[in-house]
Write a protein that holds these residues in place. Structure first.
Motif, short mmCIF file in Angstrom:
data_model
loop_
_atom_site.label_atom_id
_atom_site.label_comp_id
_atom_site.label_asym_id
_atom_site.label_seq_id
_atom_site.Cartn_x
_atom_site.Cartn_y
_atom_site.Cartn_z
N ALA A 77 1.08 -1.30 -0.13
CA ALA A 77 -0.12 0.04 -0.08
C ALA A 77 0.89 1.16 -0.05
O ALA A 77 1.96 1.39 0.65
CB ALA A 77 -1.05 0.03 1.32
N PRO A 78 0.61 2.24 -0.81
CA PRO A 78 1.30 3.46 -0.84
C PRO A 78 1.27 4.10 0.69
O PRO A 78 0.18 4.15 1.37
CB PRO A 78 0.66 4.42 -1.83
N GLY A 79 2.14 4.87 1.08
CA GLY A 79 2.12 5.33 2.39
C GLY A 79 2.91 6.49 2.64
O GLY A 79 3.52 6.99 3.80
N THR A 80 3.34 7.22 1.64
CA THR A 80 4.08 8.36 1.86
C THR A 80 3.34 9.82 1.14
O THR A 80 2.65 9.42 0.21
CB THR A 80 5.42 8.27 1.30
N TYR A 81 3.87 10.82 1.58
CA TYR A 81 3.21 12.06 1.05
C TYR A 81 3.40 12.00 -0.62
O TYR A 81 2.65 12.25 -1.39
CB TYR A 81 3.54 13.34 1.85
N LYS A 82 4.73 11.85 -0.76
CA LYS A 82 5.07 11.75 -2.25
C LYS A 82 4.26 10.69 -3.17
O LYS A 82 3.61 11.25 -4.20
CB LYS A 82 6.74 11.19 -2.38
N GLN A 83 4.22 9.72 -2.60
CA GLN A 83 2.98 8.72 -3.30
C GLN A 83 1.80 9.28 -3.49
O GLN A 83 1.08 8.98 -4.45
CB GLN A 83 3.24 7.29 -2.51
N PHE A 84 1.11 9.72 -2.30
CA PHE A 84 0.01 10.17 -2.29
C PHE A 84 -0.27 11.34 -3.38
O PHE A 84 -1.31 11.37 -4.07
CB PHE A 84 -0.83 10.39 -0.85
#
Length: 155
Positions: A77-84
């Motif tokens: 699962a994505p979980g960083t501000y950059k990914q979001f």
């Protein structure tokens, strides 16, 4: 160990990718709602402060369910501000908007998340992925109802 839940690997990957977008929209909307909760002012302060708190609390619980479904499908699962930021169709706000603009931006965010969920639902439905369809149906219902309630404040 191989995942054998009756959904082909390519379909699982496509669904997980779509759910990652729903997760990014949801987390971005969570952050925006929490920001507005902290910073709202004006004659509707008490009403909006409490409403935004209820909404960000609901979103905080939802992001966990969405991320866990991505994991159950076998993907990180994505979980960083950059990914979001890369995955989300919702953009962050600069500055502190007026209360009515906060409401409008949250309506847009909830409608955007409902649309993303609806797109992913079609993919999950095509793969006969009932758990994801159920999750997305619940998310669409919450986002559509919340958008309606927020829009009602502007009338």
């Amino acid at each position: 160990m191989q995942i054998d839940i009756g959904i082909e690997p390519d379909q699982r990957k496509q669904i997980a990718g779509g759910l990652s977008r729903v997760l990014a929209d949801s987390y971005t909307l969570y952050l925006k709602t929490h920001n507005f909760h902290w910073n709202v002012t004006g004659p509707m302060f008490q009403t909006l402060h409490l409403m935004f708190e209820a909404q960000y609390t609901e979103l905080a619980l939802a992001v966990d369910l969405i991320a866990e479904r991505v994991r159950a499908l076998g993907f990180p699962a994505p979980g960083t501000y950059k990914q979001f930021a890369e995955l989300s169709a919702i953009r962050e706000d600069d500055g502190v908007p007026k209360a009515e603009d906060m409401i409008r931006r949250l309506v847009e965010g909830h409608e955007t998340t409902a649309r993303t969920s609806r797109e992913v639902f079609r993919v999950a439905e095509g793969a006969n992925d009932q758990p994801t369809c159920d999750l997305l149906t619940q998310r669409m219902q919450v986002h559509e109802k919340t958008a309606w309630m927020l829009r009602s404040l502007l009338e």
